[in-house]
Design an enzyme around this catalytic site. Structure first.
Site, PDB file in Angstrom:
ATOM      1  N   TYR A 157       0.854  -1.200   0.000  1.00 42.31           N
ATOM      2  CA  TYR A 157       0.000   0.000   0.000  1.00 42.31           C
ATOM      3  C   TYR A 157       0.888   1.248   0.000  1.00 42.31           C
ATOM      4  O   TYR A 157       0.664   2.180  -0.780  1.00 42.31           O
ATOM      5  CB  TYR A 157      -0.946   0.017   1.212  1.00 42.31           C
ATOM      6  CG  TYR A 157      -1.799   1.279   1.252  1.00 42.31           C
ATOM      7  CD1 TYR A 157      -2.744   1.531   0.256  1.00 42.31           C
ATOM      8  CD2 TYR A 157      -1.634   2.234   2.252  1.00 42.31           C
ATOM      9  CE1 TYR A 157      -3.505   2.695   0.267  1.00 42.31           C
ATOM     10  CE2 TYR A 157      -2.396   3.398   2.269  1.00 42.31           C
ATOM     11  CZ  TYR A 157      -3.327   3.623   1.276  1.00 42.31           C
ATOM     12  OH  TYR A 157      -4.075   4.778   1.280  1.00 42.31           O
ATOM     13  N   GLY A 165      -3.543  11.738   6.516  1.00 44.89           N
ATOM     14  CA  GLY A 165      -3.249  10.673   7.490  1.00 44.89           C
ATOM     15  C   GLY A 165      -4.550   9.922   7.739  1.00 44.89           C
ATOM     16  O   GLY A 165      -5.310   9.642   6.798  1.00 44.89           O
TER      17      GLY A 165
END
Ligand code: NDP
Ligand code: 8X3
Length: 255
Positions: A155, A186
């Protein structure tokens, strides 16, 4: 006074999370919308809610299928064809396994969706933007594109690729006057962790417990801000985290 042309935005991954919140905010601000995703019922529901605010066109395609991407974009009716803003948002993490036990299907999904899908969509939309000498591309990266964390391996690699593609696009499109920038969030509470943990809702919920994560609307606000700067201002690369987060692995949680 001449009225400014109503802008047209093409949003991938508009059926949930960040893409959906962005669609809602754009609609409020009278931006015409092309909303994309694979879940038709979600596209229909969103169109129904937003079409009293702005014109909405939906496209159902899987970003992994390059022919479908091209055909969907070519099928746009004339009144939606002059895309001003592309939000390359479709993407997910699949799994959080260490590299030595990672599932090949998960790796394929992340590379094919987050990297190749973003490229296919951009490649199909760019010629029109170049011809019109007008366009703004916002690539949704991640803090995972700036650092690597345990189990994040592929990822993180896919989001590091988005970071590189964002820079590459800005360089190559410089002569065409097309704005390119990335928004790198985030922790945002969306369906992201449910997808990552393959429907394990308990495990997904835990990711966002004990602190205040970002909401998809927080990212939508930033995307809208990025797209509403004067033409000479290009926000090239922006990182945003919840206040409780300092890095991918440091999150201040309540005991
Ligand atoms: P969601 O799971 O809520 O949304 C993901 C979206 O991507 C859905 O609309 C989904 O639509 C679409 N999508 C997934 N796979 C495909 C595919 N193969 N073809 C077409 N569309 C697809 O997650 P988020 O809103 O959180 O994620 C949006 C972006 O933000 C992603 O790129 C993610 O990596 C990034 N991001 C997310 C963070 C987070 O903490 N949530 C943090 C940093 C970045 P459908 O299933 O209908 O096809
Ligand atoms: C999503 C944020 O930290 O789960 O890109 O990778 S993280």
């Amino acid at each position: 006074m001449m009225q400014e042309k109503q802008k047209i935005a093409f949003i991938t991954g508009a059926t949930s999370g960040i893409g959906k919140a962005t669609a809602e905010l754009f609609a409020k601000n009278n931006i015409k919308l092309i909303l994309c995703g694979r879940r038709q019922e979600k596209l229909d529901a969103l169109k129904k809610t937003l079409q009293n605010k702005t014109a909405v066109h939906t496209l159902n395609f899987d970003v992994r299928k390059k022919e479908d991407v091209r055909a969907a974009i070519q099928s746009l009716p004339e009144e939606f064809a002059s895309i001003d803003i592309l939000v390359n948002n479709a993407g997910n993490a699949h799994g959080l396994d260490p590299i030595q036990s990672g599932a090949l299907e998960d790796w394929d999904a992340m590379i094919d969706i987050n990297v190749k899908g973003l490229l296919y969509v951009s490649r199909a939309i760019l010629p029109g933007m170049i011809q019109r000498k007008n366009g703004h591309i916002i690539n949704i990266g991640s803090t995972a594109g700036k650092e690597v964390y345990p189990g994040g391996n592929v990822y993180c690699a896919s989001k590091h690729a988005v970071d590189a593609i964002n820079q590459g696009m800005r360089i190559d499109l410089n002569e065409n006057g097309i704005r390119v920038g990335a928004v790198n969030p985030g922790l945002v509470e969306t369906e992201f962790s449910e997808v990552r943990f393959k429907g394990d809702e308990e495990r997904a919920k835990k990711v966002y417990q004990g602190y205040q994560p970002l909401k998809p609307e927080d990212i939508a606000d930033i995307i809208y801000f990025v797209t509403t700067r004067p033409y000479h201002v290009n926000i090239a690369d922006l990182v945003v985290m919840p206040t409780a987060q300092a890095s991918s692995t440091i999150v201040k949680k309540k005991e």
